[in-house]
Design a protein around this motif. Structure first.
Motif, PDB file in Angstrom:
ATOM      1  N   GLU A 224       0.799  -1.220   0.000  1.00  0.00           N
ATOM      2  CA  GLU A 224       0.000   0.000   0.000  1.00  0.00           C
ATOM      3  C   GLU A 224       0.842   1.285   0.000  1.00  0.00           C
ATOM      4  N   GLY A 225       1.917   1.285   0.820  1.00  0.00           N
ATOM      5  CA  GLY A 225       2.760   2.478   0.923  1.00  0.00           C
ATOM      6  C   GLY A 225       3.397   2.801  -0.419  1.00  0.00           C
ATOM      7  N   MET A 226       3.956   1.778  -1.036  1.00  0.00           N
ATOM      8  CA  MET A 226       4.618   2.000  -2.328  1.00  0.00           C
ATOM      9  C   MET A 226       3.607   2.395  -3.394  1.00  0.00           C
ATOM     10  N   ARG A 227       2.425   1.766  -3.326  1.00  0.00           N
ATOM     11  CA  ARG A 227       1.402   2.072  -4.326  1.00  0.00           C
ATOM     12  C   ARG A 227       1.044   3.558  -4.258  1.00  0.00           C
ATOM     13  N   GLU A 228       0.871   4.048  -3.024  1.00  0.00           N
ATOM     14  CA  GLU A 228       0.536   5.479  -2.885  1.00  0.00           C
ATOM     15  C   GLU A 228       1.641   6.366  -3.393  1.00  0.00           C
TER      16      GLU A 228
END
Ligand SMILES: C[S@@+](CC[C@H](N)C(=O)[O-])C[C@H]1O[C@@H](n2cnc3c(N)ncnc32)[C@H](O)[C@@H]1O
Length: 264
Positions: A224-228
């Motif tokens: 999720e962090g990288m996706r954001e």
């Protein structure tokens, strides 16, 4: 060739721009030279938006839809309760006997490049003489929207992960390649491009649009962090590449290739 991990489609995300996406369905169908086909299959029917257009044009035909996504199939079945929707993969799917129209809007681009024309040829061979296959695929490999996906993928903490996955879809073959490969099986092969110019609210809307389709192989494999982080970096590039119009909106250029072939 893409080898990203499989994650299912989101029908809800895809339908955010349903009206604009379905315009190509109507344009493709208007070029199908059949007045009363008997049996039609909507290959890669998605949430049923393309199937609905087929039902409206050919109310007397036996129409079914197939798709590889459970989420898409359940949306399609809810939208069109009288229609048979089946799960399958385009590369191995066998149409029901008597099918004389195979329709496929915005699906073949998801096959690996080397599988596309052989799959088309295999499906054409299942048609009776005079039967039709009609397909449309986005042809946007060189568009800013897609070039910037590749640029963003190569420049950030996700670069190592994404370089191993090769998330970009293979480019679409040239019209002459489709023609030369398919014409030996067909009476006619009609191919054209249309460049749609979609006016959207702003750069965020461009990102929302591609999140439902071409961006999926880039962001689905990330946590999720990288996706954001990826989405923010991509949005920044998109905002620079698509200047605001007179009314503050932006214009997303979207080239699509159409092919309508009549079996010999
Ligand atoms: C962009 S949507 C198109 C939906 C609809 N035909 C339309 O006109 O809007 C692409 C659809 O192709 C399906 N798809 C992708 N690869 C497929 C495959 N190998 N076999 C069957 N369906 C596939 C996806 O699940 C998705 O529903």
């Amino acid at each position: 060739m893409s080898s990203s991990p499989k994650k299912d489609w989101s029908a809800t995300q895809y339908l955010k721009f349903g009206d604009q996406r379905t315009r190509a369905v109507r344009d493709l169908l208007s070029a199908v030279p059949l007045t009363s086909p008997t049996r039609i299959v909507d290959l890669g029917c998605g949430p049923g938006n393309s199937t609905e257009v087929l039902v409206a044009r050919y109310p007397n035909a036996a129409i079914s839809g197939m798709d590889s996504s459970s989420d898409m199939l359940s949306k399609a079945a809810a939208a069109l309760p009288g229609i048979d929707f089946v799960k399958g993969d385009l590369t191995t799917y066998e149409p029901p006997p008597g099918t004389d129209l195979l329709f496929s809007n915005a699906v073949f681009q998801w096959l690996p490049g080397p599988a596309r024309i052989p799959t088309l040829a295999r499906l054409i061979k299942t048609l009776p003489s005079g039967g039709v296959i009609a397909i449309q695929v986005p042809d946007n490999f060189h568009e800013r929207s897609h070039r910037l996906m590749r640029e963003t993928a190569a420049d950030g903490p996700w670069a190592g992960i994404l370089s191993k996955l090769n998330p970009e879809r293979d480019p679409i073959a040239a019209p002459v390649t489709f023609y030369n490969e398919l014409k030996p099986l067909c009476k006619s092969v009609d191919i054209w491009h249309t460049h749609y110019q979609h006016v959207l609210e702003g750069p965020e809307a461009i990102v929302e649009w591609v999140k439902g389709t071409g961006l999926r192989p880039f962001v689905d494999p990330l946590d999720e962090g990288m996706r954001e982080g990826f989405l923010e970096a991509y949005l920044e590039r998109i905002a620079e590449a698509y200047p605001r119009l007179h009314d503050g909106k932006v214009m997303l250029t979207y080239p699509r290739l159409f092919l309508v072939a009549v079996k010999a």
